[in-house]
Design an enzyme around this catalytic site. Structure first.
Site, PDB file in Angstrom:
ATOM      1  CG  ASN A 144      18.500 -51.118  -6.949  1.00 49.74           C
ATOM      2  OD1 ASN A 144      18.243 -53.039  -7.208  1.00 49.74           O
ATOM      3  ND2 ASN A 144      17.429 -50.473  -7.184  1.00 49.74           N
TER       4      ASN A 144
ATOM      5  CE  LYS B  50      19.010 -38.503 -25.301  1.00 49.58           C
ATOM      6  NZ  LYS B  50      18.216 -38.001 -24.242  1.00 49.58           N
TER       7      LYS B  50
ATOM      8  NE  ARG C 179      20.394 -36.915 -19.779  1.00 45.74           N
ATOM      9  CZ  ARG C 179      20.251 -35.529 -20.488  1.00 45.74           C
ATOM     10  NH1 ARG C 179      19.432 -34.846 -18.982  1.00 45.74           N
ATOM     11  NH2 ARG C 179      20.461 -35.291 -21.364  1.00 45.74           N
TER      12      ARG C 179
ATOM     13  CG  ASN D 273      16.063 -49.845 -15.751  1.00 49.58           C
ATOM     14  OD1 ASN D 273      16.612 -49.085 -15.314  1.00 49.58           O
ATOM     15  ND2 ASN D 273      14.686 -49.085 -16.132  1.00 49.58           N
TER      16      ASN D 273
ATOM     17  CG  HIS E  90      10.128 -50.287 -14.593  1.00 56.72           C
ATOM     18  ND1 HIS E  90      10.029 -48.581 -14.226  1.00 56.72           N
ATOM     19  CD2 HIS E  90       8.009 -49.772 -14.569  1.00 56.72           C
ATOM     20  CE1 HIS E  90       9.266 -48.197 -14.553  1.00 56.72           C
ATOM     21  NE2 HIS E  90       7.944 -48.407 -14.262  1.00 56.72           N
TER      22      HIS E  90
HETATM   23  C1  GRF Z   1      14.841 -47.342  -7.952  1.00 62.19           C
HETATM   24  O1  GRF Z   1      13.414 -48.121  -7.540  1.00 62.19           O
HETATM   25  C2  GRF Z   1      15.206 -48.175  -9.713  1.00 62.19           C
HETATM   26  O2  GRF Z   1      14.213 -49.529  -9.921  1.00 62.19           O
HETATM   27  C3  GRF Z   1      14.303 -47.417 -10.125  1.00 62.19           C
HETATM   28  O3  GRF Z   1      14.958 -45.949  -9.405  1.00 62.19           O
HETATM   29  C4  GRF Z   1      15.045 -46.717  -8.020  1.00 62.19           C
HETATM   30  C5  GRF Z   1      17.141 -46.447  -7.932  1.00 62.19           C
HETATM   31  O4  GRF Z   1      17.097 -46.190  -6.703  1.00 62.19           O
HETATM   32  N1  GRF Z   1      14.725 -47.209 -11.650  1.00 62.19           N
HETATM   33  P1  GRF Z   1      18.560 -46.513  -5.995  1.00 62.19           P
HETATM   34  O5  GRF Z   1      19.551 -45.356  -7.516  1.00 62.19           O
HETATM   35  O6  GRF Z   1      19.123 -47.616  -7.202  1.00 62.19           O
HETATM   36  O7  GRF Z   1      18.786 -46.319  -4.787  1.00 62.19           O
END
Ligand code: GRF
Length: 196
Positions: free
Chosen positions: A15, A67, A93, A109, A111
């Site tokens: 991503n 942390k 994290r 984020n 998800h």
């Molecule tokens: C993705 O599926 C994202 O939605 C989730 O963790 C995964 C990360 O994949 N939060 P990458 O490291 O971006 O390839």
């Protein structure tokens, strides 16, 4: 003014790569700069990907550290780079209220499920295990909980005919890679639209 983003990763970074490519020559070109790709793991594969794309990288290891200490270092880096938005991309994290409140509605984020239906790790495994015909990728603001922050946008992925977990994940990631940048663009270009 272009928004200065930091992308936080822990692993593969696909991503992150999609966002960087869109910043360099795509839909995010006019509105964002990637100031840093930060990993909490030294061996995250995404670090090398970012470097090859000419992006500055940093490692602040979380392992073996309190942390609070880890987050003090992260905050110092974010401040030094004058970061406007923190983009989590496979960052493993949980950020504490100290960071979340400092960057309220400026931490985003992705998800790979509808956060109302499934939170936490293993969302593609969950969808595959349940035999779901589709899932909803969610982009949301990060709050103090795990995948509990306000939803910004969702996009459906069709799993019809997918027979393996790999296929399910592949279809999902393909959508994630386009969708995350699109929503990011919407967030950073909103006219005062991002409440702080
Ligand atoms: C993705 O599926 C994202 O939605 C989730 O963790 C995964 C990360 O994949 N939060 P990458 O490291 O971006 O390839």
């Amino acid at each position: 003014m272009k928004k200065r983003i930091a992308i936080l990763i822990s692993g593969r970074g696909s991503n992150m790569e999609a966002i960087v490519r869109n910043v360099q020559a795509g839909m995010l070109q006019d509105c964002c700069t990637v100031e840093i790709v930060l990993s909490n793991k030294r061996d995250a594969c995404g670090l090398e990907v970012a470097r090859l794309l000419g992006i500055d990288t940093a490692v602040i290891e979380s392992k073996g550290k309190k942390k609070a200490e880890f987050e003090t270092e992260v905050l110092a880096l974010l401040e030094e780079k004058h970061i406007d938005y923190i983009v989590l991309a496979g960052f493993m994290r949980i950020l504490s209220p100290r960071i979340v409140s400092r960057y309220r509605k400026r931490i985003i984020n992705i998800h790979p499920a509808d956060t109302a239906r499934f939170k936490g790790l293993g969302a593609y495994e969950w969808a595959f295990g349940k035999g779901l015909q589709s899932t909803k990728i969610t982009v949301h603001y990060v709050d103090e909980g795990v995948d509990t922050g306000p939803v910004i946008a969702q996009k459906e992925v069709d799993f019809t005919g997918a027979t393996t977990l790999e296929e399910v994940e592949q279809r999902g990631l393909k959508v994630e890679h386009e969708f995350y940048s699109r929503v990011l663009k919407q967030v950073v270009t909103a006219h005062n639209g991002v409440e702080r």
